[in-house]
Each structure stands twice: as structure tokens, then as C-alpha cells.
Design a protein around this motif. Sequence first.
Motif, mmCIF file in Angstrom:
data_model
loop_
_atom_site.group_PDB
_atom_site.id
_atom_site.type_symbol
_atom_site.label_atom_id
_atom_site.label_comp_id
_atom_site.label_asym_id
_atom_site.label_seq_id
_atom_site.Cartn_x
_atom_site.Cartn_y
_atom_site.Cartn_z
ATOM 1 N N ASP A 121 -48.992 31.666 -2.721
ATOM 2 C CA ASP A 121 -49.806 30.551 -3.201
ATOM 3 C C ASP A 121 -51.171 31.002 -3.723
ATOM 4 N N ASN A 122 -51.314 32.278 -4.029
ATOM 5 C CA ASN A 122 -52.576 32.817 -4.538
ATOM 6 C C ASN A 122 -52.640 32.567 -6.043
ATOM 7 N N ALA A 123 -53.348 31.514 -6.422
ATOM 8 C CA ALA A 123 -53.422 31.113 -7.826
ATOM 9 C C ALA A 123 -54.041 32.210 -8.688
ATOM 10 N N TYR B 164 -57.128 28.352 -16.020
ATOM 11 C CA TYR B 164 -55.713 28.477 -15.688
ATOM 12 C C TYR B 164 -54.886 27.507 -16.543
ATOM 13 N N ARG C 92 -57.760 24.819 -12.323
ATOM 14 C CA ARG C 92 -58.999 25.249 -12.972
ATOM 15 C C ARG C 92 -58.801 25.237 -14.483
ATOM 16 N N LEU D 34 -51.120 25.528 -8.808
ATOM 17 C CA LEU D 34 -51.743 25.795 -7.511
ATOM 18 C C LEU D 34 -53.228 25.475 -7.498
ATOM 19 N N ASP D 35 -53.884 25.664 -8.644
ATOM 20 C CA ASP D 35 -55.331 25.444 -8.744
ATOM 21 C C ASP D 35 -55.626 25.028 -10.180
#
Length: 141
Positions: free
Chosen positions: A75-77, A112, A109, A106-107
Motif C-alpha cells: 500500500d506504499n503509494a 499521482y 495526490r 492509494l493516495d
Amino acid sequence: MPESSPETHVIDFRAAEQLLAARDPRGAIRLLDSVITAHPENTAARLLRARAFFLAAQLRPAELEFQIVLEREPDNAFAHFALGRTLERADRSEEALRHFRLAAALDPRPDYIEAARFAHDTGDGDGHGERDPGSPNGDQE
């Protein structure tokens, strides 16, 4: 040469961060190699070394390090985004798109989301591959 200790590994890690910020990825890699040899489970050191490999245009080692991070932290975006940048730079845009989409999911931003849209809209990743993926907290170094 002095014996390695946990303290020297922390010093080496911090020095590697500074070298990466100063755009000396090869120097950072040299310091991180000993840290990771002593602490192969250290995900932060692996992530930093992956970024250094990317900046040194060593795409295959960068890809492998990002994959190790993602095996441990799926889950590390940031790792998905940076792996996407690495794959994009290696002209593997279809694989990159998958990781850009995961990063954005996941994030959400803006960078991203932009990467996921750009790769999807154009069908390739041209234009973004030379940029540093940055740091996990979003700072560009």
C-alpha cells in the motif's frame, strides 16, 4: 576502517539522504549498500537506494528495489508511483500505467493522478521519465 555499528548505519543513511539531495546518487548508493547489507529488512534504506538508482539511470536495480519495497508494503503509494516512473523511463508504459493508477488510488495526490491520466491519455509515458520521482513525502530534492 572502523567497525560498522547501528550508529554508523544511521549516519550513513542520513549522509546518503544528503548526497541524494545534492544530486550524487552514486555516492548515496555506496553508503546505502553497507546499510542494506547489515539491515536487509530496512525498507526506508531500500526506498532511498531505489531513488538513487533511478537518479543514476540504473533502471533495473531501481525497479528491483521498488519491487522489494512493494512486496513488504503493497500500500506504499510513493513506491508504486516511483516504480511507475522507472518503468516509464524504461519504455514500459503499460506496466507503468498500472503502478500510476495504484498510486493514485492509494493516495490521490495531484502528481499521482496526473501521471495516471497522462499515461492513460497518451498511451505512453513520454515527457515524464527524466524527472526525479521525488521523495515519499512529496518533496522534490
